[in-house]
Design a protein around this motif. Sequence first.
Motif, mmCIF file in Angstrom:
data_model
loop_
_atom_site.group_PDB
_atom_site.id
_atom_site.type_symbol
_atom_site.label_atom_id
_atom_site.label_comp_id
_atom_site.label_asym_id
_atom_site.label_seq_id
_atom_site.Cartn_x
_atom_site.Cartn_y
_atom_site.Cartn_z
ATOM 1 N N TRP A 1 0.702 -1.156 0.001
ATOM 2 C CA TRP A 1 -0.021 -0.044 0.294
ATOM 3 C C TRP A 1 0.782 1.302 -0.066
ATOM 4 O O TRP A 1 0.473 2.154 -0.641
ATOM 5 C CB TRP A 1 -0.939 0.064 1.474
ATOM 6 N N GLU A 2 1.790 1.348 0.767
ATOM 7 C CA GLU A 2 2.775 2.525 0.746
ATOM 8 C C GLU A 2 3.696 2.548 -0.459
ATOM 9 O O GLU A 2 3.767 3.865 -0.956
ATOM 10 C CB GLU A 2 3.893 2.051 1.901
ATOM 11 N N LEU A 3 3.833 1.481 -1.028
ATOM 12 C CA LEU A 3 4.637 1.776 -2.219
ATOM 13 C C LEU A 3 3.814 2.126 -3.646
ATOM 14 O O LEU A 3 4.022 3.081 -4.277
ATOM 15 C CB LEU A 3 5.077 0.260 -2.907
ATOM 16 N N SER A 4 2.370 1.766 -3.290
ATOM 17 C CA SER A 4 1.335 2.185 -4.273
ATOM 18 C C SER A 4 1.103 3.772 -3.946
ATOM 19 O O SER A 4 0.788 4.782 -5.138
ATOM 20 C CB SER A 4 0.170 1.354 -4.365
ATOM 21 N N ARG A 5 1.209 4.137 -2.687
ATOM 22 C CA ARG A 5 0.894 5.662 -2.468
ATOM 23 C C ARG A 5 2.171 6.372 -3.163
ATOM 24 O O ARG A 5 1.949 7.734 -3.670
ATOM 25 C CB ARG A 5 1.112 5.919 -0.957
ATOM 26 N N LEU A 6 3.285 5.964 -3.134
ATOM 27 C CA LEU A 6 4.564 6.845 -3.543
ATOM 28 C C LEU A 6 4.653 6.603 -5.057
ATOM 29 O O LEU A 6 5.107 7.688 -5.905
ATOM 30 C CB LEU A 6 5.600 5.893 -3.076
ATOM 31 N N ALA A 7 3.967 5.851 -5.760
ATOM 32 C CA ALA A 7 3.949 5.776 -7.464
ATOM 33 C C ALA A 7 3.157 6.666 -8.004
ATOM 34 O O ALA A 7 2.330 7.644 -7.754
ATOM 35 C CB ALA A 7 3.743 4.570 -7.662
#
Length: 186
Positions: A180-186
């Motif tokens: 979820w955190e990686l998807s927010r950064l993308a």
Amino acid sequence: LPCVYYEFTVTREAAGQAATGTDGRFAFVRWASTRVRDEGGAERWHGSSGPIPFLVRDDTGDVEVDPTGALVEISCARVLHNPPLAAGLTADGSRVTVVERFIPLDHPVYVMGELQRLERPPGVQRPEIGRTDHLVVGRPSRGGLFLLSERSEHELLQTLRPRLFLALTLGSALAALGAWELSRLA
């Protein structure tokens, strides 16, 4: 009491200097013991029968076990308060408690380790099977779990099942949070 594994802890509640690395001898069993002082001022000695191999027998035969480096989980214990053999430690009025833990001879035991084949010296063989190699269960060569327990394999798995479930649940939650955190950064 005849046993295949023995360990002890002696606690003396009195003043004295701490030392480590003493060796001793008791009833034909050599142990390596340590002596330390805890924060409350009590001295504590701990030792075990150490690397004395013993045989385990099941329906398929017997195998030697070298307990060196094993996690030993045993419940057979005896607690002695101011035993006669500790008279020298109690001369100043201090209290001595000895806790002995042991695996009695012929007591059921579960062993988890690695079966290793050791070569015997030339000319030495087990006459009953005519082999020159020697099978021993010992500490896994790649650092895996080496366990001696009075509990059966089924009982050990029952104990570990809730921990495994918790670890898998937490691992999955952390992986989901990371995704979820990686998807927010993308």
